[in-house]
Design a protein around this motif. Structure first.
Motif, PDB file in Angstrom:
ATOM      1  N   ILE B 322      48.966  50.148  83.397  1.00 15.22           N
ATOM      2  CA  ILE B 322      48.904  48.806  83.956  1.00 15.22           C
ATOM      3  C   ILE B 322      47.441  48.456  84.224  1.00 15.22           C
ATOM      4  N   ALA B 323      47.042  47.234  83.819  1.00 14.78           N
ATOM      5  CA  ALA B 323      45.660  46.794  84.039  1.00 14.78           C
ATOM      6  C   ALA B 323      45.448  46.479  85.514  1.00 14.78           C
ATOM      7  N   ARG B 324      44.183  46.564  85.997  1.00 11.26           N
ATOM      8  CA  ARG B 324      43.917  46.290  87.405  1.00 11.26           C
ATOM      9  C   ARG B 324      44.328  44.864  87.787  1.00 11.26           C
ATOM     10  N   GLY B 325      44.007  43.882  86.926  1.00 13.94           N
ATOM     11  CA  GLY B 325      44.416  42.492  87.189  1.00 13.94           C
ATOM     12  C   GLY B 325      43.997  42.038  88.567  1.00 13.94           C
ATOM     13  N   ILE B 326      44.947  41.442  89.322  1.00 17.95           N
ATOM     14  CA  ILE B 326      44.609  40.962  90.663  1.00 17.95           C
ATOM     15  C   ILE B 326      44.447  42.098  91.651  1.00 17.95           C
ATOM     16  N   ASN B 327      44.697  43.327  91.231  1.00 17.30           N
ATOM     17  CA  ASN B 327      44.490  44.459  92.130  1.00 17.30           C
ATOM     18  C   ASN B 327      43.074  45.007  92.061  1.00 17.30           C
ATOM     19  N   THR B 331      35.009  41.967  94.497  1.00 18.87           N
ATOM     20  CA  THR B 331      33.731  41.828  93.792  1.00 18.87           C
ATOM     21  C   THR B 331      33.927  41.721  92.290  1.00 18.87           C
ATOM     22  N   LYS B 332      35.132  42.110  91.823  1.00 16.26           N
ATOM     23  CA  LYS B 332      35.397  42.035  90.373  1.00 16.26           C
ATOM     24  C   LYS B 332      36.490  41.019  90.083  1.00 16.26           C
ATOM     25  N   GLY B 333      36.648  40.052  90.973  1.00 15.74           N
ATOM     26  CA  GLY B 333      37.594  38.969  90.723  1.00 15.74           C
ATOM     27  C   GLY B 333      39.016  39.264  91.126  1.00 15.74           C
ATOM     28  N   GLY B 334      39.256  40.353  91.855  1.00 17.95           N
ATOM     29  CA  GLY B 334      40.611  40.672  92.304  1.00 17.95           C
ATOM     30  C   GLY B 334      40.828  40.274  93.751  1.00 17.95           C
ATOM     31  N   LEU B 335      41.916  40.767  94.329  1.00 15.09           N
ATOM     32  CA  LEU B 335      42.270  40.400  95.698  1.00 15.09           C
ATOM     33  C   LEU B 335      42.011  41.510  96.714  1.00 15.09           C
TER      34      LEU B 335
END
Lengths: 395, 342
Positions: B322-327, B331-335
């Motif tokens: 599973i990709a990191r995505g919103i996790n 600093t890298k655009g997640g939550l």
């Protein structure tokens, strides 16, 4: 006088502590006090703990919107209904499966029980093997056998097995045409009720006449004609208002018609077949409990074997059969809570879901206990009435 | 059934055990020598026993992180597998100290159930999976009208499912089981057309099916499912320890502290890293929390930082991929965001 008084006081001689009457009262009082204290302590402790853990309590949650759907519901229910309604759906489902199971188990059980006493070696042995097998398997396994072993190996919906009368069987259940009642169909129901009432009246009159004159009357055929014939006549008179909704193939499933889900089927069949084994043994014991002399005496009076069984043996056997039969009915009702293993939404399953969605563990467990208790007591009460009517009337 | 028994037992425990949960959880945990952690009965990537019987996954590793923070030893943890139905009673009654079991954070659970969620260890959303071989034309959840849907009972999933089909004016027939394994079996046997649960769960379940390649996860995500650990209400100290264990995992990733370099990092010149790792002179961060000052070092040594944990259990280092995505970190655009540790 004096000697009598001495005699009367004799049992309580010795000290006050050894007086059996006083001791009895003291011990009973102690037990009651301990019991009340224990209950009070548990209730108080529970309330304290709930407040301390800040868990909401009370039965107000039953009015909240449930929000989940139930697969099998005999009464109107949607996700907008209340939690209370969801529990009611489960209760009705338990009632349905218990009632259907009791009727079927009784029929199979009586056939097997009589079969075990048959003069035919093969029938006797088949019945014996059946009883020994089903009696010694846990009911949960029987349920899994029907669910995973029989019903889930049926073909998928697109390759349904076609049965007569536009019925279909696949792994999603058993589908058959649903009757759609048109205008004027109330007449049929009225005719049916009328037929039953008339049949009952005829049976009563026939019995009275036989008592008085000894003449017999063909009650069975007359009743059958009344109960079947009258509704048919009404059906024709009201202009054939009945039509059928047939199951049809759609993208995913068969739609239309009436669907009996595999969860219900497997639970119903498993409970029926499992309990039937026990009922068979009870029936056999009942029949064997009627002394041989009764049969021989009836034979000497000139009764035919069929009449002997119906008029002499079974009425006496029923007196032995009914009390243990009651506990089998209770077992079946309670065993229906095994439905949770295969996802049939009975009382235990729906209340369990409500428990988890609301977190009201104590309330939900309490509801389940009270409902099962009430159901069991009700079944017992009905069977006690039947038992009282069957009991030997001493004149 | 077992579950009812546990329900009654839970209710009875609530009634009978007056003092179990009333004392400070930290003292209880220290006294018994391990953290009792509630996990799922087996969900690949989150909490499932491996072939040696050790619990693996994101949720299981979080329990080890808590144990590392408290004892400096990630092995001082015991796992209690719980069904969806048992989980809250188990926490309420004091049977477990932390519930780390892919559980969705909702207001009802935070308030009426007497729980406190500490954060979101995995941002998830509910999805649908179908057998593409049996249903070739279906590529959107909006085509599912009339389908039989398998779902686990007593979950937020069950509620979202009802809402989604109602909103889109579609029909469905629910096929509901209490245990995840029963739902898997029913779906695999073809009792239902669709399987619905959190999307991460669908990827995990797909691996366990007869022929994984036949099954596709549909693109729609129909709900917010913030999954996170929870503790009992009324014990702020324990709540803080579990909450800051989670934040420490995030902070370590943000500062580039990994399982491999944590010892070197202790000697770093960066004041922030020194502070987080308890190397600042006269630091009281750890002791104020109720643990030792090298708690973050212990956590990272045991399970690595959040990123390492994620990749190992559900990400590229796992079969789930599973990709990191919103996790991803903020600093890298997640939550994933941690308040400062200072």
């Amino acid at each position: 006088m004096a000697s009598q008084e001495i005699l009367r006081e004799e049992p309580s001689r010795g000290s006050f502590i050894n007086d059996p009457k006083v001791r009895g009262i003291v011990f009973q009082a102690v037990v009651v006090i301990v019991l009340v204290a224990l209950v009070w302590w548990i209730v108080q402790n529970t309330i304290d703990n709930l407040t301390r853990l800040r868990i909401a309590s009370g039965f107000g949650f039953l009015r909240g919107r449930a929000g989940f759907d139930i697969s099998d519901s005999a009464i109107a229910y949607s996700s907008d209904s209340t939690y209370g309604r969801a529990i009611l759906v489960g209760f009705v489902n338990t009632l349905i499966v218990a009632f259907a199971g009791i009727v079927t188990a009784t029929i199979i059980g009586f056939i097997l029980g009589v079969g075990r006493l048959s003069h035919n070696w093969l029938i006797r042995k088949i019945c014996m093997v059946y009883v020994e097998v089903f009696r010694n398997i846990p009911p949960l396994l029987v349920i899994f056998f029907w669910y995973s072993g029989v019903l889930s190996v049926l073909p998928p919906p697109r390759e349904s097995i076609n049965l007569p009368f536009s019925s279909f069987l696949n792994q999603r259940g058993f589908y058959f045409p649903r009757a759609v009642w048109g205008e004027g169909s109330w007449l049929i129901l009225v005719a049916l009720l009328l037929g039953i009432a008339m049949a009952w009246f005829v049976a009563r009159k026939a019995r009275q006449r036989q008592m008085a004159t000894g003449q017999q009357f063909p009650v069975f055929w007359t009743s059958a004609a009344l109960i079947i014939g009258l509704p048919l006549l009404a059906y024709a008179l009201s202009g054939f208002p009945l039509s059928f909704d047939y199951p049809k193939q759609s993208t995913f499933n068969l739609t239309g018609g009436f669907q009996v889900k595999p969860e219900f089927l497997s639970l119903y069949l498993a409970l029926s077949f499992y309990t039937a084994a026990f009922i068979a043994e009870i029936v056999r014991a009942g029949i064997m409990g009627v002394s041989k002399g009764q049969t021989e005496a009836a034979g000497a009076l000139g009764l035919r074997p069929g009449s002997i069984l119906r008029l002499v043996v079974i009425p006496q056997a029923m007196r032995i059969v009914i009390p243990p039969l009651t506990s089998q009915y209770l077992n079946l009702t309670k065993n229906s809570s095994l439905a949770i293993a295969i996802g049939y939404p009975d009382l235990t399953a729906t209340t369990g879901t409500v428990l988890n969605q609301t977190g009201q563990a104590i309330e939900c467990v309490l509801i389940m206990m009270v409902v099962y208790l009430a159901l069991s007591l009700l079944t017992s009460a009905v069977m006690n009435v039947i038992n009282a009517r069957m009991a030997l009337v001493e004149r | 059934m077992k579950h009812i028994a546990i329900g009654i037992l839970g209710a009875a425990t609530l009634g009978l055990v007056a003092s179990a949960a009333s004392a400070a959880t930290l003292d209880d945990v220290k006294a018994k020598g391990f953290v009792q952690c509630g996990v799922s009965t087996g969900l690949a990537g989150f909490s499932a026993p491996d072939d040696k019987g050790d619990w693996q996954g994101l949720d299981a590793d979080f329990c080890r992180a808590v144990a590392a923070a408290v004892f400096g030893d990630g092995t001082k943890v015991k796992f209690t597998p719980l069904s969806a139905k048992e989980r809250f009673t188990a926490l309420q009654s004091g049977e477990i100290d932390v519930l780390s079991r892919n559980t969705t954070w909702t207001i009802n659970r935070d308030t009426a159930l007497g729980l406190n969620f500490v954060g979101v260890t995995y941002y998830d959303g509910q999805g649908f999976m179908i057998n593409a071989k049996k249903l070739p034309g279906v590529n959107s959840a909006l085509q599912l009208s009339g389908a039989a849907v398998c779902v686990q009972s007593g979950t937020t999933t069950e509620l979202n499912l009802a809402d989604y089909f109602k909103t889109n004016k579609m029909e469905y027939s629910p096929v509901v089981f209490e245990q995840l394994s029963e739902v898997d079996a029913a779906y695999d046997a073809g009792r239902c057309d669709v399987y619905t649960t959190d999307q991460s769960g669908l990827y995990g379940i797909r691996l366990t099916l007869g022929s994984p390649a036949d099954h596709v996860v549909l693109p729609e995500i129909i709900s917010k499912e913030p999954l996170g650990p929870a503790v009992r209400q009324g014990d702020d100290q324990w709540y803080h320890i579990v909450k800051w264990t989670y934040f420490a995992l995030l902070q370590a990733e943000e500062l580039g502290i990994t399982k491999a370099n944590v010892e070197e990092m202790k000697a770093s010149d960066n004041p922030e890293i020194k502070r987080v790792l308890g190397q600042e002179a006269d630091t009281k961060i750890g002791t104020d929390l109720g643990v030792s000052n090298d708690w973050v070092v212990n956590i990272v040594k045991t399970v690595g930082n959040y990123g390492e944990m994620f990749e190992r259990t559900v990400g590229s280092g796992s079969p789930l991929k599973i990709a990191r995505g919103i996790n991803a970190l903020w600093t890298k655009g997640g939550l994933q965001y941690s308040p400062p540790i200072r």
